[in-house]
Design a protein around this motif. Structure first.
Motif, mmCIF file in Angstrom:
data_model
loop_
_atom_site.group_PDB
_atom_site.id
_atom_site.type_symbol
_atom_site.label_atom_id
_atom_site.label_comp_id
_atom_site.label_asym_id
_atom_site.label_seq_id
_atom_site.Cartn_x
_atom_site.Cartn_y
_atom_site.Cartn_z
ATOM 1 N N SER A 295 0.831 -1.211 0.000
ATOM 2 C CA SER A 295 0.000 0.000 0.000
ATOM 3 C C SER A 295 0.862 1.257 0.000
ATOM 4 O O SER A 295 0.574 2.214 -0.728
ATOM 5 C CB SER A 295 -0.921 0.016 1.217
ATOM 6 N N LEU A 296 1.904 1.269 0.803
ATOM 7 C CA LEU A 296 2.799 2.411 0.856
ATOM 8 C C LEU A 296 3.526 2.589 -0.479
ATOM 9 O O LEU A 296 3.678 3.706 -0.969
ATOM 10 C CB LEU A 296 3.809 2.249 1.996
ATOM 11 N N ARG A 297 3.930 1.484 -1.063
ATOM 12 C CA ARG A 297 4.598 1.538 -2.373
ATOM 13 C C ARG A 297 3.659 2.124 -3.428
ATOM 14 O O ARG A 297 4.043 2.978 -4.210
ATOM 15 C CB ARG A 297 5.064 0.147 -2.794
ATOM 16 N N ARG A 298 2.413 1.662 -3.475
ATOM 17 C CA ARG A 298 1.437 2.158 -4.446
ATOM 18 C C ARG A 298 1.135 3.639 -4.210
ATOM 19 O O ARG A 298 1.022 4.412 -5.160
ATOM 20 C CB ARG A 298 0.138 1.340 -4.390
ATOM 21 N N LEU A 299 0.994 4.037 -2.960
ATOM 22 C CA LEU A 299 0.762 5.445 -2.635
ATOM 23 C C LEU A 299 1.938 6.300 -3.085
ATOM 24 O O LEU A 299 1.760 7.373 -3.686
ATOM 25 C CB LEU A 299 0.531 5.608 -1.128
ATOM 26 N N SER A 300 3.144 5.817 -2.854
ATOM 27 C CA SER A 300 4.352 6.544 -3.266
ATOM 28 C C SER A 300 4.451 6.649 -4.788
ATOM 29 O O SER A 300 4.803 7.700 -5.316
ATOM 30 C CB SER A 300 5.608 5.846 -2.728
ATOM 31 N N GLU A 301 4.140 5.561 -5.488
ATOM 32 C CA GLU A 301 4.155 5.588 -6.959
ATOM 33 C C GLU A 301 3.182 6.636 -7.479
ATOM 34 O O GLU A 301 3.516 7.424 -8.359
ATOM 35 C CB GLU A 301 3.754 4.222 -7.538
ATOM 36 N N GLY A 302 1.972 6.631 -6.940
ATOM 37 C CA GLY A 302 0.958 7.599 -7.362
ATOM 38 C C GLY A 302 1.399 9.026 -7.099
ATOM 39 O O GLY A 302 1.207 9.912 -7.945
ATOM 40 N N ALA A 303 2.013 9.253 -5.947
ATOM 41 C CA ALA A 303 2.482 10.597 -5.594
ATOM 42 C C ALA A 303 3.593 11.067 -6.533
ATOM 43 O O ALA A 303 3.610 12.225 -6.962
ATOM 44 C CB ALA A 303 2.965 10.623 -4.143
ATOM 45 N N VAL A 304 4.501 10.168 -6.861
ATOM 46 C CA VAL A 304 5.593 10.521 -7.783
ATOM 47 C C VAL A 304 5.032 10.831 -9.169
ATOM 48 O O VAL A 304 5.451 11.797 -9.823
ATOM 49 C CB VAL A 304 6.663 9.401 -7.837
ATOM 50 N N ILE A 305 4.074 10.040 -9.627
ATOM 51 C CA ILE A 305 3.463 10.282 -10.938
ATOM 52 C C ILE A 305 2.717 11.617 -10.942
ATOM 53 O O ILE A 305 2.828 12.392 -11.898
ATOM 54 C CB ILE A 305 2.546 9.101 -11.337
ATOM 55 N N ALA A 306 1.985 11.912 -9.864
ATOM 56 C CA ALA A 306 1.285 13.200 -9.758
ATOM 57 C C ALA A 306 2.281 14.356 -9.792
ATOM 58 O O ALA A 306 2.063 15.364 -10.473
ATOM 59 C CB ALA A 306 0.453 13.256 -8.476
ATOM 60 N N ALA A 307 3.383 14.203 -9.073
ATOM 61 C CA ALA A 307 4.407 15.257 -9.041
ATOM 62 C C ALA A 307 5.045 15.443 -10.417
ATOM 63 O O ALA A 307 5.238 16.579 -10.870
ATOM 64 C CB ALA A 307 5.468 14.919 -8.001
ATOM 65 N N LEU A 308 5.376 14.346 -11.085
ATOM 66 C CA LEU A 308 5.968 14.436 -12.429
ATOM 67 C C LEU A 308 5.010 15.118 -13.408
ATOM 68 O O LEU A 308 5.415 15.978 -14.187
ATOM 69 C CB LEU A 308 6.324 13.047 -12.960
ATOM 70 N N ILE B 161 -4.026 19.237 -9.785
ATOM 71 C CA ILE B 161 -3.067 20.226 -9.270
ATOM 72 C C ILE B 161 -2.597 21.149 -10.392
ATOM 73 O O ILE B 161 -2.545 22.372 -10.226
ATOM 74 C CB ILE B 161 -1.866 19.521 -8.588
ATOM 75 N N SER B 162 -2.268 20.575 -11.548
ATOM 76 C CA SER B 162 -1.786 21.377 -12.685
ATOM 77 C C SER B 162 -2.829 22.380 -13.151
ATOM 78 O O SER B 162 -2.507 23.540 -13.430
ATOM 79 C CB SER B 162 -1.411 20.461 -13.853
ATOM 80 N N ASN B 163 -4.075 21.935 -13.261
ATOM 81 C CA ASN B 163 -5.134 22.840 -13.710
ATOM 82 C C ASN B 163 -5.430 23.918 -12.679
ATOM 83 O O ASN B 163 -5.742 25.053 -13.033
ATOM 84 C CB ASN B 163 -6.393 22.053 -14.067
ATOM 85 N N THR B 164 -5.313 23.581 -11.407
ATOM 86 C CA THR B 164 -5.516 24.566 -10.342
ATOM 87 C C THR B 164 -4.397 25.600 -10.351
ATOM 88 O O THR B 164 -4.656 26.807 -10.246
ATOM 89 C CB THR B 164 -5.608 23.861 -8.974
ATOM 90 N N ILE B 165 -3.165 25.150 -10.493
ATOM 91 C CA ILE B 165 -2.026 26.083 -10.574
ATOM 92 C C ILE B 165 -2.162 26.958 -11.818
ATOM 93 O O ILE B 165 -1.942 28.171 -11.761
ATOM 94 C CB ILE B 165 -0.682 25.327 -10.569
ATOM 95 N N GLY B 166 -2.536 26.333 -12.939
ATOM 96 C CA GLY B 166 -2.733 27.093 -14.173
ATOM 97 C C GLY B 166 -3.779 28.175 -14.013
ATOM 98 O O GLY B 166 -3.617 29.299 -14.497
ATOM 99 N N LEU B 167 -4.865 27.854 -13.323
ATOM 100 C CA LEU B 167 -5.910 28.849 -13.074
ATOM 101 C C LEU B 167 -5.387 29.969 -12.189
ATOM 102 O O LEU B 167 -5.602 31.155 -12.477
ATOM 103 C CB LEU B 167 -7.135 28.176 -12.422
#
Length: 179
Positions: free
Chosen positions: A6-19, A63-69
């Motif tokens: 679960s921690l690995r999957r959460l970390s993968e998702g977070a890294v993908i969101a950040a990228l 996050i990207s669309n919110t920052i863009g706005l």
């Protein structure tokens, strides 16, 4: 053991969101606007390798669309935060569903849902926002850039991940169907 997965999957998702966010905001001149090519959309191939990419891409888009706005770059306004995230989420779910259909080990079909969902949903959004013909918004303003990001960048990314064994090392992928 389950907590580690679960921690690995959460970390993968977070890294993908950040990228996704860094690529979108970092390349903001081409990521936002009427004619756009989000290089970050190349990452939409990742649900073929890990289910963690599904929430990761959706959160990255949100996050990207919110920052863009907030920066005044997101020309479609607040509605894009909802519809853009929805398009990304639906596309990621479909890309994941197509993950086992592969050509020479590469999940080529997984690159198509993001093109279709974004062209239709975001194209319709831009058509209404700018009073442009629907076909123009879908095919040219969104579809062409999405096609470039997903097929010209995303499929080669998937090919490299498969051919080098990086997909298996990074995501622990080991089952594929070949066509």
């Amino acid at each position: 053991m389950r907590e580690n997965v679960s921690l690995r999957r959460l970390s993968e998702g977070a890294v993908i969101a950040a990228l996704y966010t860094v690529l979108t905001v970092g390349l903001s001149p081409i990521s936002y606007g009427l004619f756009q090519c989000r290089v970050a959309e190349a990452l939409t191939i990742l649900p073929a390798f890990t289910p963690s990419a599904i929430p990761g891409l959706a959160v990255g888009c949100l996050i990207s669309n919110t920052i863009g706005l907030a920066m005044g770059l997101n020309v479609a306004g607040p509605l894009d935060i909802v519809l853009g995230t929805l398009a990304t989420l639906l596309a990621a779910l479909c890309s994941y569903a197509l993950r086992n259909i592969r050509f020479k080990g590469v999940p080529v079909l997984s690159a198509l849902p993001p093109v279709l969902f974004n062209a239709v949903i975001i194209g319709a959004e831009l058509s209404v926002a700018f009073n442009h013909p629907l076909w123009l918004s879908m095919l040219v303003e969104v579809g062409a850039g999405e096609l470039a990001a997903c097929l010209v960048l995303g499929v080669p990314l998937a090919t490299v991940l498969v051919k080098t064994g990086a997909a298996e090392r990074i995501f622990g992928q080991n089952t594929v169907k070949r066509i």
